[in-house]
Design a protein around this motif. Structure first.
Motif, PDB file in Angstrom:
ATOM      1  N   GLN A   1       0.810  -1.220   0.000  1.00 35.45           N
ATOM      2  CA  GLN A   1       0.000   0.000   0.000  1.00 35.45           C
ATOM      3  C   GLN A   1       0.844   1.271   0.000  1.00 35.45           C
ATOM      4  O   GLN A   1       0.349   2.344  -0.324  1.00 35.45           O
ATOM      5  CB  GLN A   1      -0.951  -0.014   1.186  1.00 35.45           C
TER       6      GLN A   1
ATOM      7  N   ALA B   1       1.764   5.870  -2.321  1.00 32.25           N
ATOM      8  CA  ALA B   1       2.102   7.109  -1.614  1.00 32.25           C
ATOM      9  C   ALA B   1       3.334   7.743  -2.226  1.00 32.25           C
ATOM     10  O   ALA B   1       4.451   7.330  -1.977  1.00 32.25           O
ATOM     11  CB  ALA B   1       2.362   6.800  -0.146  1.00 32.25           C
ATOM     12  N   MET B   2       3.112   8.749  -3.060  1.00 31.37           N
ATOM     13  CA  MET B   2       4.229   9.438  -3.706  1.00 31.37           C
ATOM     14  C   MET B   2       4.916  10.362  -2.711  1.00 31.37           C
ATOM     15  O   MET B   2       4.246  10.963  -1.867  1.00 31.37           O
ATOM     16  CB  MET B   2       3.714  10.296  -4.859  1.00 31.37           C
ATOM     17  N   ILE B   3       6.209  10.502  -2.846  1.00 28.46           N
ATOM     18  CA  ILE B   3       6.940  11.509  -2.066  1.00 28.46           C
ATOM     19  C   ILE B   3       7.207  12.667  -3.026  1.00 28.46           C
ATOM     20  O   ILE B   3       7.776  12.460  -4.097  1.00 28.46           O
ATOM     21  CB  ILE B   3       8.257  10.921  -1.512  1.00 28.46           C
ATOM     22  N   ARG B   4       6.746  13.832  -2.648  1.00 27.68           N
ATOM     23  CA  ARG B   4       6.866  14.971  -3.568  1.00 27.68           C
ATOM     24  C   ARG B   4       8.325  15.404  -3.711  1.00 27.68           C
ATOM     25  O   ARG B   4       8.968  15.703  -2.701  1.00 27.68           O
ATOM     26  CB  ARG B   4       6.090  16.169  -3.017  1.00 27.68           C
TER      27      ARG B   4
ATOM     28  N   ASN C   1       7.697  13.566   3.192  1.00 30.31           N
ATOM     29  CA  ASN C   1       7.022  12.295   2.966  1.00 30.31           C
ATOM     30  C   ASN C   1       5.535  12.476   2.733  1.00 30.31           C
ATOM     31  O   ASN C   1       4.743  11.580   2.988  1.00 30.31           O
ATOM     32  CB  ASN C   1       7.243  11.378   4.166  1.00 30.31           C
ATOM     33  N   THR C   2       5.151  13.653   2.277  1.00 30.36           N
ATOM     34  CA  THR C   2       3.737  13.945   2.118  1.00 30.36           C
ATOM     35  C   THR C   2       3.132  13.063   1.035  1.00 30.36           C
ATOM     36  O   THR C   2       3.531  13.161  -0.119  1.00 30.36           O
ATOM     37  CB  THR C   2       3.539  15.417   1.677  1.00 30.36           C
ATOM     38  N   PRO C   3       2.177  12.196   1.385  1.00 25.91           N
ATOM     39  CA  PRO C   3       1.616  11.359   0.335  1.00 25.91           C
ATOM     40  C   PRO C   3       0.653  12.138  -0.551  1.00 25.91           C
ATOM     41  O   PRO C   3      -0.139  12.938  -0.066  1.00 25.91           O
ATOM     42  CB  PRO C   3       0.871  10.269   1.110  1.00 25.91           C
ATOM     43  N   VAL C   4       0.769  11.905  -1.849  1.00 24.66           N
ATOM     44  CA  VAL C   4      -0.181  12.504  -2.786  1.00 24.66           C
ATOM     45  C   VAL C   4      -1.468  11.675  -2.653  1.00 24.66           C
ATOM     46  O   VAL C   4      -1.409  10.486  -2.368  1.00 24.66           O
ATOM     47  CB  VAL C   4       0.394  12.413  -4.212  1.00 24.66           C
TER      48      VAL C   4
ATOM     49  N   ASP D   1      -4.263   9.222  -3.015  1.00 21.68           N
ATOM     50  CA  ASP D   1      -4.428   7.993  -3.785  1.00 21.68           C
ATOM     51  C   ASP D   1      -5.531   7.185  -3.108  1.00 21.68           C
ATOM     52  O   ASP D   1      -5.466   6.939  -1.909  1.00 21.68           O
ATOM     53  CB  ASP D   1      -3.117   7.213  -3.784  1.00 21.68           C
TER      54      ASP D   1
ATOM     55  N   PHE E   1      -4.538   4.219  -1.052  1.00 22.27           N
ATOM     56  CA  PHE E   1      -3.636   4.495   0.043  1.00 22.27           C
ATOM     57  C   PHE E   1      -4.364   4.761   1.357  1.00 22.27           C
ATOM     58  O   PHE E   1      -3.872   4.417   2.424  1.00 22.27           O
ATOM     59  CB  PHE E   1      -2.753   5.681  -0.322  1.00 22.27           C
TER      60      PHE E   1
END
Lengths: 133, 197
Positions: A59, A63-66, B112-115, B117, B120
């Motif tokens: 999962q 979660a992308m890290i910008r 570590n800011t999650p975009v 989703d 998620f």
């Protein structure tokens, strides 16, 4: 009893690759290790625990890290520099090939000229010898 | 009707095909579409923003130079993940040789800011944070196998090849990494159940 436990622990330790494969949903490549896991409750429990952990880890995929906003322009600049580098390297490769071909042709021409001169001299010497004889 | 993720995937494969044929604009578009994903992997592998940026840059330059060797039988993203994994491994080995590793091993991730989703949000927020922190606490070589196998689903043989180890070594390392993660986080299932009570 303690010795039995120790022996099983050693077997469990040597079957970790099979546990890793099974937790990922793959068939283990080592048949003896697979056999051990199928008979060992401890290893089966490890497979189950690893599967649950893997599900949670999967999962994180969403979660992308910008990245820093400047990263994209830096990347595009680095790539254009690499492209220019590549083009200049390719040009010098072509130049080198042309020089080598020219040098080869010149050397070939020189060699052919040399051979022609040698043949002419040989003929001349033969004619001279025949006339003298 | 295809989902937006499928449309993006189709676009990526089409762009990769054009870029392979020598279309420079297509490669630029490919970088724009995929760089955040590549950066995320690089960040997970290296554990900090500066190294991740260096790795991403090296990875795209290498991809640009080797685009002709991209066969297209795997997805472009998978090919890019392999290059990124290899670049990260090389980058971190070089840094280890310079004895700087201990400085960054325990660095907290910078962003570590999650975009957003939809998948998620399924995971409990605190479990996610715990997992991310635990991953960062793993030694780099353990972190690499678990991230590549369990988060990005790369096959064992690809991971072994990119990290320069045998397939068996990769599997053993994966098992140890998972065990270490469980020691750090606890069993995710049990943690979730405990939180639900």
């Amino acid at each position: 009893m303690t010795r039995m436990k120790a022996r099983r622990a050693v077997q469990c330790e040597s079957a970790v690759a099979a546990v890793a494969s099974l937790a990922t949903g793959e068939e283990p490549s080592n048949r003896r290790q697979a056999q051990h896991v199928s008979e060992c409750l401890r290893c089966q429990a490890a497979v189950a625990r690893d599967r649950r952990l893997r599900r949670s880890l999967r999962q994180l995929r969403g979660a992308m890290i910008r990245p820093n906003p400047e990263l994209l322009s830096e990347l595009l600049l680095a790539i254009s520099e690499a492209a220019a580098d590549e083009a200049s390297r390719s040009r010098s490769r072509t130049k080198r090939l042309v020089y080598m071909a020219a040098a080869g042709t010149a050397a070939g021409g020189a060699a052919a000229g040399g051979i022609a001169v040698a043949i002419a001299m040989h003929r001349h010497r033969s004619t001279f010898t025949a006339a003298a004889g | 009707m295809p989902s937006s993720a499928t449309v993006v995937r189709m676009d990526v494969e089409a762009l990769a095909k054009k870029a392979k044929a020598g279309d420079e604009d297509a490669f630029t578009a490919l970088v724009k579409v995929t760089h955040a994903d590549t950066y995320t992997l690089a960040h997970r592998l290296t554990g900090n923003a500066d190294d991740a940026s260096d790795v991403v840059q090296e990875a795209y330059i290498r991809a640009y130079r080797n685009l002709k060797s991209f066969r297209g039988d795997a997805k472009f993203s998978t090919w890019m993940y392999r290059i990124t994994a290899n670049c990260a491994s090389t980058h971190l080995s070089k840094r280890r040789m310079n004895h700087h590793d201990e400085l960054t091993e325990f660095m907290a991730p910078s962003d570590n800011t999650p975009v957003h989703d939809p998948d998620f949000v399924v995971m409990n927020g605190s479990l996610r944070t715990a997992l991310v922190d635990a991953l960062q606490a793993l030694p780099q070589q353990m972190r690499a196998v678990v991230v590549l196998r369990d988060v990005y689903d790369l096959p064992h043989d690809n991971i072994a090849e990119e990290l320069g180890i045998s397939v068996t070594a990769a599997k053993v390392r994966l098992h140890r990494a998972r065990k270490r993660l469980r020691d750090l986080v606890g069993d995710p299932h049990e943690s979730e159940a405990r939180r639900a009570v």
